[in-house]
Design a protein around this motif. Structure first.
Motif, mmCIF file in Angstrom:
data_model
loop_
_atom_site.group_PDB
_atom_site.id
_atom_site.type_symbol
_atom_site.label_atom_id
_atom_site.label_comp_id
_atom_site.label_asym_id
_atom_site.label_seq_id
_atom_site.Cartn_x
_atom_site.Cartn_y
_atom_site.Cartn_z
ATOM 1 N N THR A 11 -14.862 10.726 -9.395
ATOM 2 C CA THR A 11 -14.146 11.560 -8.440
ATOM 3 C C THR A 11 -14.732 12.960 -8.481
ATOM 4 O O THR A 11 -15.266 13.394 -9.506
ATOM 5 C CB THR A 11 -12.633 11.642 -8.752
ATOM 6 O OG1 THR A 11 -12.430 12.418 -9.941
ATOM 7 C CG2 THR A 11 -12.033 10.255 -8.934
ATOM 8 N N GLN A 12 -14.624 13.650 -7.368
ATOM 9 C CA GLN A 12 -15.110 15.025 -7.296
ATOM 10 C C GLN A 12 -14.072 15.857 -6.558
ATOM 11 O O GLN A 12 -13.732 15.572 -5.399
ATOM 12 C CB GLN A 12 -16.455 15.098 -6.581
ATOM 13 C CG GLN A 12 -17.079 16.487 -6.609
ATOM 14 C CD GLN A 12 -18.520 16.475 -6.111
ATOM 15 O OE1 GLN A 12 -18.997 15.479 -5.561
ATOM 16 N NE2 GLN A 12 -19.205 17.581 -6.309
ATOM 17 N N LEU A 14 -10.886 16.041 -6.839
ATOM 18 C CA LEU A 14 -9.734 15.267 -6.369
ATOM 19 C C LEU A 14 -8.469 16.120 -6.436
ATOM 20 O O LEU A 14 -8.073 16.601 -7.506
ATOM 21 C CB LEU A 14 -9.580 14.008 -7.225
ATOM 22 C CG LEU A 14 -8.640 12.918 -6.697
ATOM 23 C CD1 LEU A 14 -9.154 12.369 -5.374
ATOM 24 C CD2 LEU A 14 -8.512 11.798 -7.718
ATOM 25 N N LYS A 56 -5.368 4.181 -3.910
ATOM 26 C CA LYS A 56 -5.160 4.420 -2.492
ATOM 27 C C LYS A 56 -3.721 4.258 -2.032
ATOM 28 O O LYS A 56 -3.439 4.075 -0.850
ATOM 29 C CB LYS A 56 -6.104 3.553 -1.642
ATOM 30 C CG LYS A 56 -7.561 3.591 -2.059
ATOM 31 C CD LYS A 56 -8.085 4.959 -2.527
ATOM 32 C CE LYS A 56 -7.881 6.093 -1.571
ATOM 33 N NZ LYS A 56 -8.662 5.982 -0.355
ATOM 34 N N THR A 59 -3.098 9.388 -0.372
ATOM 35 C CA THR A 59 -4.332 9.893 0.228
ATOM 36 C C THR A 59 -4.613 11.296 -0.305
ATOM 37 O O THR A 59 -3.717 12.153 -0.297
ATOM 38 C CB THR A 59 -4.193 9.964 1.764
ATOM 39 O OG1 THR A 59 -3.909 8.654 2.262
ATOM 40 C CG2 THR A 59 -5.475 10.482 2.401
ATOM 41 N N ARG A 62 -7.738 16.744 -0.729
ATOM 42 C CA ARG A 62 -9.162 17.085 -0.741
ATOM 43 C C ARG A 62 -9.837 16.260 -1.829
ATOM 44 O O ARG A 62 -9.185 15.727 -2.734
ATOM 45 C CB ARG A 62 -9.376 18.584 -1.037
ATOM 46 C CG ARG A 62 -8.935 19.528 0.049
ATOM 47 C CD ARG A 62 -9.262 20.975 -0.301
ATOM 48 N NE ARG A 62 -8.552 21.424 -1.489
ATOM 49 C CZ ARG A 62 -7.272 21.816 -1.473
ATOM 50 N NH1 ARG A 62 -6.590 21.812 -0.360
ATOM 51 N NH2 ARG A 62 -6.694 22.218 -2.594
ATOM 52 N N GLY A 63 -11.159 16.206 -1.749
ATOM 53 C CA GLY A 63 -11.937 15.548 -2.783
ATOM 54 C C GLY A 63 -12.380 14.147 -2.381
ATOM 55 O O GLY A 63 -11.991 13.626 -1.331
ATOM 56 N N THR A 64 -13.219 13.547 -3.224
ATOM 57 C CA THR A 64 -13.785 12.239 -2.927
ATOM 58 C C THR A 64 -13.643 11.307 -4.130
ATOM 59 O O THR A 64 -13.556 11.735 -5.275
ATOM 60 C CB THR A 64 -15.283 12.354 -2.562
ATOM 61 O OG1 THR A 64 -15.989 12.941 -3.670
ATOM 62 C CG2 THR A 64 -15.490 13.188 -1.312
ATOM 63 N N ALA A 66 -15.554 7.671 -5.506
ATOM 64 C CA ALA A 66 -16.663 6.733 -5.312
ATOM 65 C C ALA A 66 -16.553 5.600 -6.322
ATOM 66 O O ALA A 66 -16.329 5.850 -7.514
ATOM 67 C CB ALA A 66 -18.006 7.435 -5.463
ATOM 68 N N ASP A 71 -18.479 5.549 -1.295
ATOM 69 C CA ASP A 71 -17.336 6.411 -1.024
ATOM 70 C C ASP A 71 -16.156 5.558 -0.563
ATOM 71 O O ASP A 71 -16.200 4.939 0.498
ATOM 72 C CB ASP A 71 -17.698 7.434 0.062
ATOM 73 C CG ASP A 71 -16.579 8.441 0.315
ATOM 74 O OD1 ASP A 71 -15.514 8.349 -0.342
ATOM 75 O OD2 ASP A 71 -16.760 9.332 1.168
ATOM 76 N N THR A 73 -12.984 6.895 -0.467
ATOM 77 C CA THR A 73 -11.898 7.828 -0.191
ATOM 78 C C THR A 73 -11.045 7.393 1.001
ATOM 79 O O THR A 73 -9.818 7.469 0.931
ATOM 80 C CB THR A 73 -12.446 9.252 0.050
ATOM 81 O OG1 THR A 73 -13.372 9.590 -0.988
ATOM 82 C CG2 THR A 73 -11.330 10.276 0.070
#
Length: 252
Positions: A11-12, A14, A56, A59, A62-64, A66, A71, A73
């Motif tokens: 995650t980046q 998140l 999930k 939601t 912000r952030g991603t 993988a 991806d 997200t």
């Protein structure tokens, strides 16, 4: 230098906000393939929210996220389950009035994409019995395969939940408080089972029992107020005075 391919989940930044309250704030995670990784922290640290974001059910603001470099997200829960990300819930998620074998068989049907065919006759479902029995044996429930789940002790119910999770053939298992509410004997049983089923899989777990964490986990990420406080081995994080203040000292 570690390559991206060594990490099954990343995650980046998140972040999750709820009407002005930031529950998860810029969390960067890197879950190494074929390891057991723990997410710990005091109550309110954001652990369950992170799990809900990864699976999930929430939601990100912000952030991603993988998975295997892809991806995910925007993906839906069913999509990531099909990819191999499967979550075992905090409350035992089994059918109490069915037998242990029937519960595993339902999970196998779901994996086959025929989950709505559980009403089919016994003869049609019989080919699944061998695999169901293998999974039950893996978690030490071979003697309980015809037992009605409502009659099983709590620790055995959690073992059955592991079997139904394994039936979905996950590449990444997310375990939410797998030993919550257990006595010492059940904790030891489930700890042994988690170690056993981790072979050739990756496990990310939220767990309050620090004895379990110290026994099982290769890497530990400590959350505080929705952000990463520190990360490392159990020896490293338990020696960090910030962790002792925020969490460890209160849970000794």
């Amino acid at each position: 230098m570690t390559e991206t391919g060594d990490f099954i989940l990343q995650t980046q930044g998140l972040t999750k906000e709820f009407k002005g309250f930031t529950a998860v704030n810029g969390v960067d995670l890197r879950i190494r393939r074929h390891t057991i990784h723990a997410l710990i922290g005091p109550n309110g640290a954001g652990k369950t929210t992170v799990f809900n974001l990864l699976t999930k059910f929430l939601t990100p603001t912000r952030g991603t996220i993988a998975f295997n470099g892809r991806d995910i997200t925007p993906a839906k829960p069913a999509e990531i389950a099909r990819m191999g990300v499967v979550r075992s819930f905090q409350i035992s998620a089994v059918f109490p009035h069915m037998t242990a074998r029937e519960n595993v068989r339902v999970a196998l049907l779901r994996k086959l994409g025929t989950s709505f065919h559980f009403w089919r006759g016994e003869r049609a479902l019989a080919p699944l019995n061998d695999r169901a029995d293998e999974l039950l044996a893996m978690v030490g429930l071979e003697r309980f395969r015809e037992a009605v789940v409502a009659d099983l002790p709590y620790g055995r119910k959690r073992a059955l939940e592991l079997a139904t999770t394994l039936a979905l053939d996950p590449e990444l298992m997310l375990l939410d408080e797998p030993t919550q509410g257990m006595g010492r004997e059940d904790v030891e049983l489930v700890t042994q089972l988690i170690r056993k089923v981790s072979a050739n899989r990756t496990i990310l777990m939220v767990e309050h029992n620090l004895g379990v964490v110290s026994t099982l986990c290769d890497t530990i990420t400590v959350l505080q107020r929705g952000a990463v406080l520190t990360e490392g081995t159990y020896a490293e994080v338990s020696a960090d005075p910030r962790v002792k203040e925020a969490y460890m000292g209160r849970a000794a």
